[in-house]
Design a protein around this motif. Structure first.
Motif, PDB file in Angstrom:
ATOM      1  N   LEU A 165      46.463  28.545  39.532  1.00 55.87           N
ATOM      2  CA  LEU A 165      46.425  30.026  39.973  1.00 55.87           C
ATOM      3  C   LEU A 165      45.271  30.998  39.112  1.00 55.87           C
ATOM      4  CD1 LEU A 165      50.148  31.036  40.301  1.00 55.87           C
ATOM      5  CD2 LEU A 165      48.260  30.973  42.024  1.00 55.87           C
ATOM      6  N   ILE A 166      45.119  30.608  37.858  1.00 51.90           N
ATOM      7  CA  ILE A 166      44.213  31.069  37.178  1.00 51.90           C
ATOM      8  C   ILE A 166      42.757  30.882  37.566  1.00 51.90           C
ATOM      9  CG2 ILE A 166      43.184  31.565  34.706  1.00 51.90           C
ATOM     10  CD1 ILE A 166      45.935  31.203  33.645  1.00 51.90           C
ATOM     11  N   SER A 178      40.314  33.660  39.336  1.00 49.51           N
ATOM     12  CA  SER A 178      39.157  33.942  38.323  1.00 49.51           C
ATOM     13  C   SER A 178      37.830  33.794  39.409  1.00 49.51           C
ATOM     14  CB  SER A 178      39.068  33.197  37.211  1.00 49.51           C
ATOM     15  OG  SER A 178      39.131  31.895  37.474  1.00 49.51           O
ATOM     16  N   THR A 179      37.817  32.606  40.248  1.00 49.59           N
ATOM     17  CA  THR A 179      36.716  32.625  40.989  1.00 49.59           C
ATOM     18  C   THR A 179      36.699  33.320  42.064  1.00 49.59           C
ATOM     19  OG1 THR A 179      37.220  30.138  41.040  1.00 49.59           O
ATOM     20  CG2 THR A 179      36.027  30.634  42.724  1.00 49.59           C
ATOM     21  N   ALA A 180      37.860  33.850  42.542  1.00 48.66           N
ATOM     22  CA  ALA A 180      37.954  35.000  43.641  1.00 48.66           C
ATOM     23  C   ALA A 180      37.316  36.438  43.146  1.00 48.66           C
ATOM     24  CB  ALA A 180      39.145  35.374  44.001  1.00 48.66           C
ATOM     25  N   ALA A 181      37.508  36.601  41.722  1.00 48.86           N
ATOM     26  CA  ALA A 181      37.002  37.763  41.152  1.00 48.86           C
ATOM     27  C   ALA A 181      35.535  37.518  40.794  1.00 48.86           C
ATOM     28  CB  ALA A 181      37.730  38.011  39.821  1.00 48.86           C
ATOM     29  N   VAL A 182      34.962  36.524  40.637  1.00 49.55           N
ATOM     30  CA  VAL A 182      33.551  36.493  40.443  1.00 49.55           C
ATOM     31  C   VAL A 182      32.789  36.446  41.662  1.00 49.55           C
ATOM     32  CG1 VAL A 182      31.897  34.674  39.772  1.00 49.55           C
ATOM     33  CG2 VAL A 182      33.758  35.086  38.332  1.00 49.55           C
ATOM     34  N   VAL A 183      33.589  36.016  42.807  1.00 57.38           N
ATOM     35  CA  VAL A 183      32.809  36.180  44.325  1.00 57.38           C
ATOM     36  C   VAL A 183      32.981  37.362  44.782  1.00 57.38           C
ATOM     37  CG1 VAL A 183      33.071  35.113  46.568  1.00 57.38           C
ATOM     38  CG2 VAL A 183      33.370  33.605  44.560  1.00 57.38           C
ATOM     39  N   LEU A 184      33.938  38.160  44.470  1.00 58.33           N
ATOM     40  CA  LEU A 184      34.144  39.525  44.903  1.00 58.33           C
ATOM     41  C   LEU A 184      33.486  40.585  44.210  1.00 58.33           C
ATOM     42  CD1 LEU A 184      37.990  39.547  46.085  1.00 58.33           C
ATOM     43  CD2 LEU A 184      35.917  39.293  47.516  1.00 58.33           C
ATOM     44  N   LEU A 185      32.746  40.381  43.082  1.00 57.80           N
ATOM     45  CA  LEU A 185      32.261  41.307  42.250  1.00 57.80           C
ATOM     46  C   LEU A 185      31.127  41.903  43.026  1.00 57.80           C
ATOM     47  CD1 LEU A 185      32.354  42.956  39.630  1.00 57.80           C
ATOM     48  CD2 LEU A 185      31.133  40.857  38.687  1.00 57.80           C
ATOM     49  N   VAL A 237      37.814  45.590  44.973  1.00 58.91           N
ATOM     50  CA  VAL A 237      38.520  44.803  44.931  1.00 58.91           C
ATOM     51  C   VAL A 237      38.533  43.399  43.739  1.00 58.91           C
ATOM     52  CG1 VAL A 237      39.449  42.715  46.405  1.00 58.91           C
ATOM     53  CG2 VAL A 237      38.656  45.127  47.358  1.00 58.91           C
ATOM     54  N   ALA A 238      37.422  43.548  43.095  1.00 61.83           N
ATOM     55  CA  ALA A 238      37.181  42.382  42.169  1.00 61.83           C
ATOM     56  C   ALA A 238      38.096  43.040  40.946  1.00 61.83           C
ATOM     57  CB  ALA A 238      35.678  42.304  41.954  1.00 61.83           C
ATOM     58  N   LEU A 239      37.926  44.448  40.619  1.00 53.85           N
ATOM     59  CA  LEU A 239      38.449  45.025  39.373  1.00 53.85           C
ATOM     60  C   LEU A 239      40.075  44.862  39.697  1.00 53.85           C
ATOM     61  CD1 LEU A 239      38.244  46.596  36.860  1.00 53.85           C
ATOM     62  CD2 LEU A 239      38.263  48.720  38.466  1.00 53.85           C
ATOM     63  N   LEU A 240      40.397  45.036  40.950  1.00 52.64           N
ATOM     64  CA  LEU A 240      41.969  44.794  41.089  1.00 52.64           C
ATOM     65  C   LEU A 240      42.377  43.302  40.773  1.00 52.64           C
ATOM     66  CD1 LEU A 240      44.788  45.821  41.897  1.00 52.64           C
ATOM     67  CD2 LEU A 240      44.100  45.292  44.452  1.00 52.64           C
ATOM     68  N   THR A 241      41.539  42.381  41.209  1.00 50.41           N
ATOM     69  CA  THR A 241      41.625  40.981  41.026  1.00 50.41           C
ATOM     70  C   THR A 241      41.734  40.592  39.734  1.00 50.41           C
ATOM     71  OG1 THR A 241      40.519  40.488  43.257  1.00 50.41           O
ATOM     72  CG2 THR A 241      41.139  38.861  41.865  1.00 50.41           C
ATOM     73  N   PHE A 289      44.571  39.355  34.678  1.00 43.14           N
ATOM     74  CA  PHE A 289      45.092  39.654  32.976  1.00 43.14           C
ATOM     75  C   PHE A 289      46.586  39.552  33.042  1.00 43.14           C
ATOM     76  CE2 PHE A 289      46.577  42.945  30.029  1.00 43.14           C
ATOM     77  CZ  PHE A 289      45.964  42.307  29.127  1.00 43.14           C
ATOM     78  N   LEU A 290      47.255  39.846  34.088  1.00 42.68           N
ATOM     79  CA  LEU A 290      48.782  39.997  33.896  1.00 42.68           C
ATOM     80  C   LEU A 290      49.263  38.353  34.075  1.00 42.68           C
ATOM     81  CD1 LEU A 290      49.551  43.049  36.156  1.00 42.68           C
ATOM     82  CD2 LEU A 290      49.645  42.884  33.844  1.00 42.68           C
ATOM     83  N   LEU A 291      48.485  37.630  35.100  1.00 38.69           N
ATOM     84  CA  LEU A 291      49.031  36.110  35.123  1.00 38.69           C
ATOM     85  C   LEU A 291      48.541  35.657  33.794  1.00 38.69           C
ATOM     86  CD1 LEU A 291      49.625  34.229  37.171  1.00 38.69           C
ATOM     87  CD2 LEU A 291      47.434  33.749  37.815  1.00 38.69           C
TER      88      LEU A 291
END
Length: 227
Positions: free
Chosen positions: A171-172, A176-183, A189-193, A198-200
Motif C-alpha cells: 500500500l505504501i 507513493s507511486t501515485a503521489a509522484v505520478v500525480l504531482l 490531488v498529489a498533496l492529498l495523496t 503520511f497517515l498510512l
C-alpha cells in the motif's frame, strides 16, 4: 523499465552474501547494553521500564512454570518490533515479510509448547482435542477438527505476520507511486495523496508493533494451555 512492486520483498545480496543475515543481526546492535550502575541514562531507563512492563503483562495469565519462558518471549518481542519498524525505512529490507523466516520462528516455538504439554500433563493436553459434553456422534468429527486446528496454529502465526506487513508495504508503495505520478499533473490531488501516505505510514508503524505483540501473545496463550 517499470519494476514490480513485489521486487522489494526479494532477499537482496551483495557480493554473493545474503543481506538478510545483516538485517537479522542489526537489531541487537542498536539496543544499548544495560549497566550495573544504580543510575542510568534516559534511554536505558526507558528500555528497562518497557521490558519490565511487557514481561509483567505477558506473564500475568501464565502459571509459575511458564515464567521460565520470560527471557525468550521478551527477546522475541523486541526482535520482531525492531525488524518490523526498521523495514519501514527507505532502502531497507524487512526480513519478517518472508514466510520462511516467520515459519522458522513459529514452528519450533509452537512445537516446544506442544511437547511440554505432552510431557508434563498428557491427559490435559489430549483433552483439548475433545470438548467436555460432546455428543457421541460428533466425537470423531470434533477430534479431527481440533487436530487440524492444532497443526494450523504455526501456519496461522507465520502467515498473519507476513500478510500484514506485506500488505502494508504494498500500500505504501502504491500510494507513493501515485503521489509522484500525480504531482506534475494534479498537484492538489498529489498533496492529498501525500497526506494519506503520511497517515498510512503512522498506521503501519502501529501495525508493526501490534503484529509483533500478537505473535508473542498467541505463543504465550499456547504455552498457557500446556502448562
Amino acid at each position: 523499465m517499470t519494476l514490480s512492486f513485489f521486487d522489494q520483498f526479494l532477499s537482496p545480496s551483495f557480493l554473493g552474501t545474503p543481506l538478510i543475515a545483516l538485517a537479522l543481526s542489526l537489531p541487537w546492535i542498536l539496543f544499548p547494553t544495560p549497566s550495573n550502575r544504580w543510575l542510568n541514562n534516559r534511554l536505558l531507563t526507558l528500555q528497562g521500564w518497557f521490558v519490565n512492563r511487557f514481561t509483567q503483562q505477558l506473564l500475568l495469565p501464565l502459571n509459575l512454570g511458564g515464567h521460565k519462558w520470560a527471557t525468550i518471549l521478551t527477546s522475541l518481542m523486541l526482535f520482531l518490533i525492531t525488524l518490523n519498524i526498521l523495514g519501514l525505512l527507505p532502502y531497507t529490507f524487512t526480513p519478517t515479510t518472508q514466510l520462511s523466516l516467520n515459519l522458522g520462528l513459529a514452528v519450533p516455538l509452537w512445537l516446544a509448547t506442544v511437547i511440554i504439554g505432552m510431557r508434563n500433563q498428557p491427559t490435559a493436553a489430549l483433552g483439548h482435542l475433545l470438548p467436555e459434553g460432546t455428543p457421541t456422534l460428533l466425537i470423531p468429527v470434533l477430534i479431527i477438527i481440533e487436530t487440524i486446528s492444532l497443526f494450523i496454529r504455526p501456519l496461522a502465526l507465520g502467515v498473519r505476520l507476513t500478510a500484514n506487513l506485506t500488505a502494508g508495504h504494498l500500500l505504501i508503495g502504491l500510494i507513493s507511486t501515485a503521489a509522484v505520478v500525480l504531482l506534475p499533473i494534479m498537484p492538489t490531488v498529489a498533496l492529498l495523496t501525500t497526506t494519506i501516505l503520511f497517515l498510512l505510514t503512522l498506521l503501519e508503524i502501529a501495525v508493526a508493533m501490534i503484529q509483533a505483540y500478537v505473535f508473542v501473545l498467541l505463543l504465550s496463550l499456547y504455552l498457557q494451555e500446556n502448562i
